[in-house]
Scaffold this motif. Structure first.
Motif, PDB file in Angstrom:
ATOM      1  N   ALA A  11       0.847  -1.196   0.000  1.00 29.94           N
ATOM      2  CA  ALA A  11       0.000   0.000   0.000  1.00 29.94           C
ATOM      3  C   ALA A  11       0.883   1.247   0.000  1.00 29.94           C
ATOM      4  O   ALA A  11       1.733   1.413   0.885  1.00 29.94           O
ATOM      5  CB  ALA A  11      -0.918   0.003   1.217  1.00 29.94           C
ATOM      6  N   PHE A  12       0.692   2.106  -0.998  1.00 29.73           N
ATOM      7  CA  PHE A  12       1.478   3.328  -1.161  1.00 29.73           C
ATOM      8  C   PHE A  12       0.561   4.535  -0.905  1.00 29.73           C
ATOM      9  O   PHE A  12      -0.431   4.712  -1.617  1.00 29.73           O
ATOM     10  CB  PHE A  12       2.063   3.416  -2.565  1.00 29.73           C
ATOM     11  N   THR A  13       0.908   5.340   0.080  1.00 30.56           N
ATOM     12  CA  THR A  13       0.103   6.512   0.414  1.00 30.56           C
ATOM     13  C   THR A  13       0.805   7.784  -0.060  1.00 30.56           C
ATOM     14  O   THR A  13       1.991   8.001   0.222  1.00 30.56           O
ATOM     15  CB  THR A  13      -0.151   6.597   1.924  1.00 30.56           C
ATOM     16  N   PHE A  14       0.047   8.618  -0.786  1.00 32.03           N
ATOM     17  CA  PHE A  14       0.573   9.842  -1.383  1.00 32.03           C
ATOM     18  C   PHE A  14      -0.268  11.042  -0.966  1.00 32.03           C
ATOM     19  O   PHE A  14      -1.339  10.894  -0.377  1.00 32.03           O
ATOM     20  CB  PHE A  14       0.563   9.744  -2.909  1.00 32.03           C
ATOM     21  N   VAL A  15       0.213  12.234  -1.311  1.00 34.92           N
ATOM     22  CA  VAL A  15      -0.563  13.463  -1.151  1.00 34.92           C
ATOM     23  C   VAL A  15      -0.662  14.131  -2.523  1.00 34.92           C
ATOM     24  O   VAL A  15       0.343  14.278  -3.223  1.00 34.92           O
ATOM     25  CB  VAL A  15       0.089  14.436  -0.147  1.00 34.92           C
ATOM     26  N   TYR A  16      -1.869  14.532  -2.886  1.00 37.13           N
ATOM     27  CA  TYR A  16      -2.100  15.134  -4.208  1.00 37.13           C
ATOM     28  C   TYR A  16      -2.002  16.659  -4.150  1.00 37.13           C
ATOM     29  O   TYR A  16      -2.449  17.293  -3.203  1.00 37.13           O
ATOM     30  CB  TYR A  16      -3.483  14.742  -4.725  1.00 37.13           C
ATOM     31  N   SER A  17      -1.419  17.248  -5.192  1.00 38.15           N
ATOM     32  CA  SER A  17      -1.478  18.698  -5.391  1.00 38.15           C
ATOM     33  C   SER A  17      -1.423  19.033  -6.870  1.00 38.15           C
ATOM     34  O   SER A  17      -0.572  18.516  -7.600  1.00 38.15           O
ATOM     35  CB  SER A  17      -0.324  19.413  -4.680  1.00 38.15           C
ATOM     36  N   ARG A  18      -2.316  19.908  -7.301  1.00 37.51           N
ATOM     37  CA  ARG A  18      -2.268  20.369  -8.693  1.00 37.51           C
ATOM     38  C   ARG A  18      -1.124  21.343  -8.914  1.00 37.51           C
ATOM     39  O   ARG A  18      -0.814  21.699 -10.053  1.00 37.51           O
ATOM     40  CB  ARG A  18      -3.592  21.011  -9.088  1.00 37.51           C
ATOM     41  N   TYR A  19      -0.477  21.806  -7.832  1.00 42.00           N
ATOM     42  CA  TYR A  19       0.652  22.711  -7.945  1.00 42.00           C
ATOM     43  C   TYR A  19       1.981  21.959  -7.956  1.00 42.00           C
ATOM     44  O   TYR A  19       3.037  22.552  -7.756  1.00 42.00           O
ATOM     45  CB  TYR A  19       0.637  23.719  -6.798  1.00 42.00           C
ATOM     46  N   SER A  20       1.923  20.665  -8.193  1.00 40.34           N
ATOM     47  CA  SER A  20       3.140  19.854  -8.240  1.00 40.34           C
ATOM     48  C   SER A  20       3.192  19.080  -9.547  1.00 40.34           C
ATOM     49  O   SER A  20       2.187  18.560 -10.016  1.00 40.34           O
ATOM     50  CB  SER A  20       3.168  18.867  -7.067  1.00 40.34           C
ATOM     51  N   ASP A  21       4.386  19.010 -10.128  1.00 41.73           N
ATOM     52  CA  ASP A  21       4.609  18.164 -11.299  1.00 41.73           C
ATOM     53  C   ASP A  21       5.338  16.881 -10.920  1.00 41.73           C
ATOM     54  O   ASP A  21       5.767  16.126 -11.793  1.00 41.73           O
ATOM     55  CB  ASP A  21       5.427  18.918 -12.354  1.00 41.73           C
ATOM     56  N   ALA A  22       5.497  16.635  -9.625  1.00 42.58           N
ATOM     57  CA  ALA A  22       6.118  15.391  -9.175  1.00 42.58           C
ATOM     58  C   ALA A  22       5.166  14.223  -9.444  1.00 42.58           C
ATOM     59  O   ALA A  22       3.945  14.396  -9.515  1.00 42.58           O
ATOM     60  CB  ALA A  22       6.438  15.467  -7.689  1.00 42.58           C
ATOM     61  N   TYR A  23       5.740  13.033  -9.593  1.00 46.63           N
ATOM     62  CA  TYR A  23       4.912  11.849  -9.823  1.00 46.63           C
ATOM     63  C   TYR A  23       5.587  10.632  -9.199  1.00 46.63           C
ATOM     64  O   TYR A  23       6.784  10.641  -8.889  1.00 46.63           O
ATOM     65  CB  TYR A  23       4.671  11.623 -11.314  1.00 46.63           C
TER      66      TYR A  23
END
Length: 233
Positions: free
Chosen positions: A93-105
């Motif tokens: 299980a991989f937990t992330f945080v989303y932001s439209r101000y980021s180009d990270a992936y």
């Protein structure tokens, strides 16, 4: 399902996930957030009651988080991957945080599922320092101008724009999106230009232009013609 091994990947914000089933296994994956209508249309293998996608060896898929999943700015979300091979069933299980101000992936490959270095392009995580407009308020004992220095991330060129004069108590601004037309990840910082005096830059913190941003960062200049100061409000 087997109890998943937890991977905390929340140190950066991301806007996309690249998944590749590089191992000789069957991989089932699902997100703990709902797909958008567009997301289901774009990823037909998830169009089932469980919203779970099945991947054969060497299959891959790219997810654009803001388009495919129903998330708000700063939301956490978890991608769970269940791997079935000759040794049995394992889950991660991989937990992330989303932001439209980021180009990270995130880039996850079942061939190296325990690799902790799955976050890419983190240099362009601007969740905390995105900007649309820079404002300068003149509280000094002089007539001043606002000069904004910028770096254009597309042309790789630096430049500056200087406003007209403003009296004490007045303000000026430069808009990085509508006036300077800077692309994403271009940075800006201000300088107070003192008429008949010295100038002073404020470049200790850089703000990055993002096309969806509505943030206005305000600076204030004070002091005298020979000793001006400028700082963020």
């Amino acid at each position: 399902m087997a109890k998943p091994i937890q991977h905390n990947c929340t140190q950066y914000h991301i806007s996309g996930v690249h998944f590749y089933n590089g191992a000789n296994c069957i991989a089932n994956i699902y997100f703990d957030k709902s797909f958008s209508t567009w997301g289901i249309q774009s990823h037909s293998r998830f169009n089932n009651s469980s919203r779970q996608g099945r991947f054969s060896p060497l299959q891959n898929e790219v997810f654009s988080v803001p388009a495919d999943l129903l998330l708000n700015e700063g939301d956490k979300f978890t991608l769970t991957i269940e791997i079935t091979d000759a040794t049995g069933v394992k889950a991660h299980a991989f937990t992330f945080v989303y932001s439209r101000y980021s180009d990270a992936y995130a880039s996850i490959n079942t061939l190296d599922i325990n690799n902790n270095n799955i976050l890419w392009n983190t240099l362009h995580d601007h969740f905390a320092n995105h900007v649309k407009r820079i404002v300068l308020e003149n509280k000094g004992a002089y007539v001043a101008k606002l000069r904004v220095h910028y770096y254009n991330s597309k042309t790789k060129e630096t430049g500056s724009k200087t406003s007209g004069s403003m009296a004490v108590g007045k303000s000026k601004f430069w808009d990085g999106i509508t006036e300077l037309h800077l692309p994403n990840n271009s940075y800006m910082y201000p300088e107070v230009v003192v008429v008949w005096g010295k100038n002073k830059k404020c470049d200790s913190k850089l703000y990055y232009v993002r096309q969806d941003s509505t943030r206005v960062v305000t600076y204030r200049c004070k002091g005298t013609t020979l000793k001006p100061t400028i700082s963020e409000v």
